[in-house]
Design an enzyme around this catalytic site. Sequence first.
Site, PDB file in Angstrom:
ATOM      1  N   ASP A  78       0.815  -1.213   0.000  1.00 50.43           N
ATOM      2  CA  ASP A  78       0.000   0.000   0.000  1.00 50.43           C
ATOM      3  C   ASP A  78       0.850   1.265   0.000  1.00 50.43           C
ATOM      4  O   ASP A  78       0.470   2.271  -0.599  1.00 50.43           O
ATOM      5  CB  ASP A  78      -0.930   0.012   1.216  1.00 50.43           C
ATOM      6  CG  ASP A  78      -2.172  -0.840   0.998  1.00 50.43           C
ATOM      7  OD1 ASP A  78      -2.170  -1.636   0.051  1.00 50.43           O
ATOM      8  OD2 ASP A  78      -3.127  -0.713   1.777  1.00 50.43           O
ATOM      9  N   LYS A 121      -3.712  -5.817   2.643  1.00 53.84           N
ATOM     10  CA  LYS A 121      -4.937  -6.589   2.399  1.00 53.84           C
ATOM     11  C   LYS A 121      -4.686  -8.088   2.408  1.00 53.84           C
ATOM     12  O   LYS A 121      -5.626  -8.889   2.308  1.00 53.84           O
ATOM     13  CB  LYS A 121      -5.571  -6.204   1.044  1.00 53.84           C
ATOM     14  CG  LYS A 121      -5.725  -4.703   0.853  1.00 53.84           C
ATOM     15  CD  LYS A 121      -6.497  -4.087   1.980  1.00 53.84           C
ATOM     16  CE  LYS A 121      -6.071  -2.688   2.305  1.00 53.84           C
ATOM     17  NZ  LYS A 121      -4.681  -2.437   2.583  1.00 53.84           N
ATOM     18  N   CYS A 192       5.217  -2.547   8.629  1.00 55.69           N
ATOM     19  CA  CYS A 192       5.603  -1.227   9.139  1.00 55.69           C
ATOM     20  C   CYS A 192       5.304  -1.107  10.630  1.00 55.69           C
ATOM     21  O   CYS A 192       4.259  -1.544  11.108  1.00 55.69           O
ATOM     22  CB  CYS A 192       4.901  -0.139   8.343  1.00 55.69           C
ATOM     23  SG  CYS A 192       5.464  -0.064   6.629  1.00 55.69           S
ATOM     24  N   GLU A 449      -6.658   4.622  -0.209  1.00 57.43           N
ATOM     25  CA  GLU A 449      -6.285   5.127   1.101  1.00 57.43           C
ATOM     26  C   GLU A 449      -5.854   6.589   0.988  1.00 57.43           C
ATOM     27  O   GLU A 449      -5.261   6.991  -0.007  1.00 57.43           O
ATOM     28  CB  GLU A 449      -5.134   4.304   1.691  1.00 57.43           C
ATOM     29  CG  GLU A 449      -5.566   2.921   2.126  1.00 57.43           C
ATOM     30  CD  GLU A 449      -4.465   2.178   2.868  1.00 57.43           C
ATOM     31  OE1 GLU A 449      -3.309   2.637   2.827  1.00 57.43           O
ATOM     32  OE2 GLU A 449      -4.766   1.148   3.489  1.00 57.43           O
ATOM     33  N   SER A 475      -5.002   4.958   5.463  1.00 49.63           N
ATOM     34  CA  SER A 475      -3.956   4.074   5.945  1.00 49.63           C
ATOM     35  C   SER A 475      -4.030   4.013   7.462  1.00 49.63           C
ATOM     36  O   SER A 475      -4.484   4.961   8.111  1.00 49.63           O
ATOM     37  CB  SER A 475      -2.590   4.619   5.519  1.00 49.63           C
ATOM     38  OG  SER A 475      -1.561   4.006   6.247  1.00 49.63           O
TER      39      SER A 475
END
Length: 563
Positions: A78, A121, A192, A449, A475
């Site tokens: 993403d 996802k 992350c 996002e 996000s």
Amino acid sequence: MRSDEVKKGHARAPHRSLFRATGLKDEDFDKPFIGVANSFIEVIPGHFFLDKVSDIIKDEIRKNGCVPFEFNTIGVDDGIAMGHDGMLFSLPSRELIANSIETVMNAHKFDAMIAIPNCDKIVPGMIMGGLRVNVPTVFVSGGPMAKGYAKDGTPIDLATAFEAVGKFENGDITEEELTDIECNACPSGGSCSGMFTANSMNTLMEAMGIALPGNGTILALTTERENLYRAAARRTCELAKLSMEDKEPYNMKNILNENAVRNAFAVDMAMGGSSNTVLHMLAIAREADVNFELSDINAISHKVSHIAKISPSKTTIHMQDIDKAGGVNAVMHEMDKRGGILFDNLTITGETIKERIADASIKDEDIIHTIDNAYSEVGGLAILYGNLAQQGAVIKTAGITGERVFTGTAVCFDSQDDAIAGILAHKVKAGNVVVIRYEGPKGGPGMQEMLAPTSLIMGMGLGDSVALITDGRFSGATRGASIGHVSPEAAEGGLIGLLEDGDEIHIDVDKYILQANLCDETIAERKQKFVPIKKKLSSKWLQQYRALVTNASSGAILKTDLD
């Protein structure tokens, strides 16, 4: 065994011949067949090392008397897809991942599955696919990334990097400082490091009982994480052998039931998880045949104290800090002191949730607060309703940096790109409500996002004085008064599509209100003239997705009954 259908009897001689071509021997046909669903892909920091992880897991499966068969799903990063039309493919990838799990597992009749997700996802997609197959399934994620550090020793992460762009555009940091953040925000492999969507979902898998303790917090690429991989592989074999004895309590739908869904939302709110978890947990609930609606979330929130703030809500705290402070078990143990929150559900390890957390404790109360010292007496997510969100909208209350009651004037943009350009051109001022529409599941399509515009708002010093609403999503790294998943969306005629610059919008988080202060006559007049924008699409997959997808209030699932 379920796999007997493809390996037993004279009629299956051709099938066994094909299995022998892959290296199987006579003795292997009496062993359980385990699907190893891997999401290895080299472009995602949380996934580029998962080929090595699957080697560890397959080795442990063989040592424990089972036969592993690895297969892969796709994945979208993403962060890399952010800010351009690549993000249109992110949410739709969830459906492709679920379909691929269902396809491979059912086509080859594997007895059990171990799934290796990590980011974005991919986690909910694998869970949805696993529910469709409904065999004993263990999830073990790749693990979170370590936090980074700026030159001055400040902890930083991906959210820091996105917000730094806004600070640079505003003249608040130099190009050298921006480069320092870029080079140090993501120091290693892993999902992350904050409580963004990936780590939120990896944490919730513990709460749902489909992963082992530590799944959401033990750092990637560590000895401790390798031990977790091996333990998960061993447990998968144990569950497969139990199923040979006609014991089915560990089939996935028996673990991930309504109580598990409610536990997940409770833990999510206690830890201030990503607003994307709402979208994904609604979709997971429907795959699990669970009766759970968007409107149920506020009732759970009233019972939950918000006791852990993690980046982006508290920029100095990351997943490794939560792990050292006692992990998800410590959070759940503290939550349970309030009573009536956690359901005592069975987990894949054979114990119940209450048994699992019985000996847990908080090891650092500055990281995980006690319920007597909670950040808030209510959970970190809220569902807002009103004429702008008749079917609901989602806000991560844990990430609010300004006031919880806000009234401002609309500045409207018909795409994320237009919004970014408008924010950079200083069209957004203190007291505005930024409206970004036609970015919902149908309108985007794919529900982009909004990390770039929200990060710019924060980086340009407007985080406490500007709100943002969108039919798209955010996000997990987003913070501020950011309201997403507005339903109905603009593309299906929702009021968000009728808003004009200067309209007054009222937000009251504690009263769950999202309202355009427009009279009924004005709304009716605008509806008569309204024609939703329908974007031209060259992608055949996105055309299919737009035709089948439902709005965010149902989890943006795809329609299956087309009669």
